[in-house]
Motif scaffolding. Structure first.
Motif, PDB file in Angstrom:
ATOM      1  N   ARG A  64       1.314  11.055  21.358  1.00 51.09           N
ATOM      2  CA  ARG A  64       2.258   9.939  21.195  1.00 51.09           C
ATOM      3  C   ARG A  64       2.015   9.292  19.830  1.00 51.09           C
ATOM      4  O   ARG A  64       1.488   8.189  19.728  1.00 51.09           O
ATOM      5  CB  ARG A  64       2.060   8.905  22.313  1.00 51.09           C
ATOM      6  N   PRO A  65       2.408   9.975  18.755  1.00 49.77           N
ATOM      7  CA  PRO A  65       2.067   9.494  17.410  1.00 49.77           C
ATOM      8  C   PRO A  65       2.935   8.349  16.893  1.00 49.77           C
ATOM      9  O   PRO A  65       2.611   7.744  15.872  1.00 49.77           O
ATOM     10  CB  PRO A  65       2.281  10.739  16.548  1.00 49.77           C
ATOM     11  N   THR A  66       4.028   8.044  17.606  1.00 47.60           N
ATOM     12  CA  THR A  66       5.008   7.088  17.084  1.00 47.60           C
ATOM     13  C   THR A  66       4.990   5.791  17.893  1.00 47.60           C
ATOM     14  O   THR A  66       5.375   5.789  19.072  1.00 47.60           O
ATOM     15  CB  THR A  66       6.420   7.687  17.110  1.00 47.60           C
ATOM     16  N   PRO A  67       4.565   4.681  17.318  1.00 51.25           N
ATOM     17  CA  PRO A  67       4.622   3.402  18.033  1.00 51.25           C
ATOM     18  C   PRO A  67       6.069   3.022  18.352  1.00 51.25           C
ATOM     19  O   PRO A  67       6.996   3.445  17.657  1.00 51.25           O
ATOM     20  CB  PRO A  67       4.003   2.407  17.044  1.00 51.25           C
ATOM     21  N   VAL A  68       6.241   2.210  19.372  1.00 50.92           N
ATOM     22  CA  VAL A  68       7.571   1.775  19.808  1.00 50.92           C
ATOM     23  C   VAL A  68       7.672   0.260  19.651  1.00 50.92           C
ATOM     24  O   VAL A  68       6.783  -0.478  20.090  1.00 50.92           O
ATOM     25  CB  VAL A  68       7.833   2.177  21.270  1.00 50.92           C
ATOM     26  N   ILE A  69       8.751  -0.189  19.043  1.00 49.96           N
ATOM     27  CA  ILE A  69       9.012  -1.616  18.853  1.00 49.96           C
ATOM     28  C   ILE A  69      10.173  -2.041  19.734  1.00 49.96           C
ATOM     29  O   ILE A  69      11.259  -1.435  19.681  1.00 49.96           O
ATOM     30  CB  ILE A  69       9.319  -1.933  17.377  1.00 49.96           C
TER      31      ILE A  69
ATOM     32  N   VAL B 101      -0.859  -5.124  20.971  1.00 52.13           N
ATOM     33  CA  VAL B 101      -2.300  -4.922  20.831  1.00 52.13           C
ATOM     34  C   VAL B 101      -2.505  -4.257  19.468  1.00 52.13           C
ATOM     35  O   VAL B 101      -2.253  -3.065  19.295  1.00 52.13           O
ATOM     36  CB  VAL B 101      -2.871  -4.048  21.965  1.00 52.13           C
ATOM     37  N   TRP B 102      -2.958  -5.022  18.490  1.00 55.65           N
ATOM     38  CA  TRP B 102      -2.961  -4.555  17.104  1.00 55.65           C
ATOM     39  C   TRP B 102      -4.086  -3.588  16.796  1.00 55.65           C
ATOM     40  O   TRP B 102      -4.136  -3.020  15.705  1.00 55.65           O
ATOM     41  CB  TRP B 102      -2.963  -5.751  16.159  1.00 55.65           C
ATOM     42  N   THR B 103      -4.977  -3.374  17.771  1.00 59.38           N
ATOM     43  CA  THR B 103      -6.016  -2.355  17.615  1.00 59.38           C
ATOM     44  C   THR B 103      -5.608  -1.020  18.228  1.00 59.38           C
ATOM     45  O   THR B 103      -6.365  -0.048  18.166  1.00 59.38           O
ATOM     46  CB  THR B 103      -7.327  -2.824  18.261  1.00 59.38           C
ATOM     47  N   CYS B 104      -4.416  -0.967  18.825  1.00 66.11           N
ATOM     48  CA  CYS B 104      -3.949   0.269  19.454  1.00 66.11           C
ATOM     49  C   CYS B 104      -3.781   1.366  18.392  1.00 66.11           C
ATOM     50  O   CYS B 104      -3.220   1.126  17.322  1.00 66.11           O
ATOM     51  CB  CYS B 104      -2.623   0.021  20.166  1.00 66.11           C
ATOM     52  N   LYS B 105      -4.247   2.559  18.701  1.00 60.74           N
ATOM     53  CA  LYS B 105      -4.110   3.694  17.791  1.00 60.74           C
ATOM     54  C   LYS B 105      -3.289   4.794  18.461  1.00 60.74           C
ATOM     55  O   LYS B 105      -3.621   5.241  19.553  1.00 60.74           O
ATOM     56  CB  LYS B 105      -5.488   4.242  17.395  1.00 60.74           C
TER      57      LYS B 105
ATOM     58  N   CYS C 297       1.747   3.186  21.854  1.00 59.02           N
ATOM     59  CA  CYS C 297       1.453   1.840  21.394  1.00 59.02           C
ATOM     60  C   CYS C 297       2.788   1.098  21.326  1.00 59.02           C
ATOM     61  O   CYS C 297       3.745   1.611  20.741  1.00 59.02           O
ATOM     62  CB  CYS C 297       0.808   1.858  20.011  1.00 59.02           C
ATOM     63  N   VAL C 298       2.851  -0.089  21.918  1.00 55.88           N
ATOM     64  CA  VAL C 298       4.117  -0.803  22.045  1.00 55.88           C
ATOM     65  C   VAL C 298       3.987  -2.188  21.415  1.00 55.88           C
ATOM     66  O   VAL C 298       2.986  -2.893  21.615  1.00 55.88           O
ATOM     67  CB  VAL C 298       4.545  -0.934  23.523  1.00 55.88           C
ATOM     68  N   TYR C 299       5.024  -2.569  20.687  1.00 56.28           N
ATOM     69  CA  TYR C 299       5.055  -3.856  19.989  1.00 56.28           C
ATOM     70  C   TYR C 299       6.402  -4.530  20.250  1.00 56.28           C
ATOM     71  O   TYR C 299       7.385  -3.872  20.592  1.00 56.28           O
ATOM     72  CB  TYR C 299       4.824  -3.658  18.488  1.00 56.28           C
ATOM     73  N   SER C 300       6.423  -5.834  20.098  1.00 55.26           N
ATOM     74  CA  SER C 300       7.647  -6.591  20.333  1.00 55.26           C
ATOM     75  C   SER C 300       7.636  -7.824  19.446  1.00 55.26           C
ATOM     76  O   SER C 300       6.589  -8.455  19.272  1.00 55.26           O
ATOM     77  CB  SER C 300       7.747  -6.996  21.812  1.00 55.26           C
TER      78      SER C 300
ATOM     79  N   THR D  86       1.175  -0.364   9.181  1.00 56.06           N
ATOM     80  CA  THR D  86      -0.119  -0.611   8.554  1.00 56.06           C
ATOM     81  C   THR D  86      -1.229  -0.649   9.597  1.00 56.06           C
ATOM     82  O   THR D  86      -2.310  -0.067   9.412  1.00 56.06           O
ATOM     83  CB  THR D  86      -0.090  -1.937   7.771  1.00 56.06           C
ATOM     84  N   ALA D  87      -0.970  -1.318  10.715  1.00 57.76           N
ATOM     85  CA  ALA D  87      -1.986  -1.459  11.763  1.00 57.76           C
ATOM     86  C   ALA D  87      -2.300  -0.132  12.439  1.00 57.76           C
ATOM     87  O   ALA D  87      -3.450   0.135  12.811  1.00 57.76           O
ATOM     88  CB  ALA D  87      -1.532  -2.481  12.796  1.00 57.76           C
ATOM     89  N   THR D  88      -1.282   0.697  12.626  1.00 54.93           N
ATOM     90  CA  THR D  88      -1.455   1.937  13.399  1.00 54.93           C
ATOM     91  C   THR D  88      -1.664   3.168  12.525  1.00 54.93           C
ATOM     92  O   THR D  88      -2.115   4.202  13.022  1.00 54.93           O
ATOM     93  CB  THR D  88      -0.227   2.184  14.284  1.00 54.93           C
ATOM     94  N   GLY D  89      -1.292   3.078  11.249  1.00 56.02           N
ATOM     95  CA  GLY D  89      -1.343   4.250  10.392  1.00 56.02           C
ATOM     96  C   GLY D  89      -0.224   5.236  10.648  1.00 56.02           C
ATOM     97  O   GLY D  89      -0.248   6.366  10.130  1.00 56.02           O
ATOM     98  N   ALA D  90       0.774   4.833  11.424  1.00 59.23           N
ATOM     99  CA  ALA D  90       1.869   5.741  11.789  1.00 59.23           C
ATOM    100  C   ALA D  90       2.860   5.884  10.643  1.00 59.23           C
ATOM    101  O   ALA D  90       3.151   4.918   9.931  1.00 59.23           O
ATOM    102  CB  ALA D  90       2.582   5.224  13.037  1.00 59.23           C
ATOM    103  N   ALA D  91       3.398   7.082  10.493  1.00 57.05           N
ATOM    104  CA  ALA D  91       4.404   7.318   9.464  1.00 57.05           C
ATOM    105  C   ALA D  91       5.745   6.716   9.868  1.00 57.05           C
ATOM    106  O   ALA D  91       6.507   6.250   9.018  1.00 57.05           O
ATOM    107  CB  ALA D  91       4.554   8.818   9.210  1.00 57.05           C
ATOM    108  N   LYS D  92       6.035   6.742  11.158  1.00 57.00           N
ATOM    109  CA  LYS D  92       7.317   6.251  11.662  1.00 57.00           C
ATOM    110  C   LYS D  92       7.104   5.411  12.912  1.00 57.00           C
ATOM    111  O   LYS D  92       6.051   5.485  13.562  1.00 57.00           O
ATOM    112  CB  LYS D  92       8.268   7.409  11.994  1.00 57.00           C
ATOM    113  N   VAL D  93       8.127   4.636  13.247  1.00 56.78           N
ATOM    114  CA  VAL D  93       8.179   3.924  14.518  1.00 56.78           C
ATOM    115  C   VAL D  93       9.468   4.325  15.228  1.00 56.78           C
ATOM    116  O   VAL D  93      10.383   4.865  14.615  1.00 56.78           O
ATOM    117  CB  VAL D  93       8.148   2.395  14.331  1.00 56.78           C
TER     118      VAL D  93
END
Length: 285
Positions: free
Chosen positions: A61-66, A52-56, A92-95, A122-129
């Motif tokens: 939970r500042p770090t998205p998970v791939i 979900v590319w609009t997830c912030k 926010c979770v991506y695959s 870029t989508a989330t503005g997160a520094a790390k994943v």
């Protein structure tokens, strides 16, 4: 307990069937480094709530998970329960799909992962994943971290049955490789015990950067053999754990380990605090 040994052809067929490769589904882009045609990926699309590319990300939970699939895998199959559980914790979770179902050159796949990380950041503005990978997907991100400048952008790497030091089964598992080296499954050859690729990857520091490394293995693994080849060098930012040490009656092997309750519990422990999974943590069985 003795490791289950299956004929190579039967093991490969069971893996392909489990992952949906042998079904008529939409095709992924072909890998230019193999003679394989484009292999199919998940016909159902993404795991609900994943990609979900609009997830912030939130402050908690500042770090998205791939999620990173393994050889012959795709962005959905075997990862549903894992992805849903991580999302339920507020991430926010991506695959991604990569390498023509992970059969292509691992270096090329790592470059695809690098591009995907940049897209997520870029989508989330997160520094790390953080990354949670199964099999090759637990090992391949280490190439990105070590050689492609990924270390500053990765918080946790959780490898589930990762092929960090290869498998002694692969010469039998990929019997056509001696006849057509690198043409059918480049990544299979690269994950063979003692391969040039793995010697390069594991030379020097196995756990570079400030990344927290968690490796989860199963004594019943019939693909990554011995299962302890998934372990990484001991250190303050490294946890190596075998699920039967936490849940003695677990029957999960290489294919099912991403769906195991203990695996998911250990993964969530790693993702929800600073550092890798705690060696003393007892997951649900």
């Amino acid at each position: 307990m003795r490791t289950l040994r299956l004929p190579a052809s039967a093991l490969l067929a069971s893996l392909l069937l489990a992952l949906g490769v042998l079904t008529a589904t939409p095709a992924a882009p072909a890998g230019a480094d193999t003679i394989l045609p484009p292999l199919p990926t998940a016909p159902e699309g993404d795991i609900p709530g994943v990609n979900v590319w609009t997830c912030k990300p939130t402050a908690a939970r500042p770090t998205p998970v791939i999620l990173v699939h393994g050889t012959f895998g795709d962005r959905r199959h075997l990862l549903e329960r894992l992805g849903t559980s991580i999302k339920a914790k507020g991430f926010c979770v991506y695959s991604l799909d990569y390498g023509n179902r992970g059969t292509g050159d691992i270096v090329t796949s790592a470059k695809q992962l690098k591009a995907f990380v940049a897209k997520v950041r870029t989508a989330t503005g997160a520094a790390k994943v953080s990354m949670v990978g199964h099999s090759q997907g637990g090992m391949m991100p280490r190439y990105y971290i070590k050689f492609l400048g990924g270390a500053p952008y990765v918080d946790d790497l959780v490898g589930i049955a990762p092929s960090n030091h290869g498998t002694k089964l692969l010469p039998a598992f990929n019997p056509i490789a001696p006849l057509l080296p690198g043409l059918v499954c480049v990544a299979c050859d690269q994950q063979a015990w003692g391969s040039t690729f793995l010697k390069n990857l594991n030379a020097g520091d196995e756990t570079p950067g400030a990344v927290s490394y968690t490796q989860i293995t199963s004594r019943l693994d019939e693909v990554v053999v011995p299962h302890t080849s998934g372990y990484l060098a001991a250190g303050a930012r490294t946890t190596n754990v075998t699920i039967q040490a936490k849940c003695p009656f677990s029957l999960s092997e290489h294919v099912l380990i991403p769906t195991d309750r203990a695996t998911i519990g250990l993964t969530l422990d790693a993702l929800t605090h600073v550092g890798p999974a705690r060696p003393t943590f007892q997951p649900p069985c």
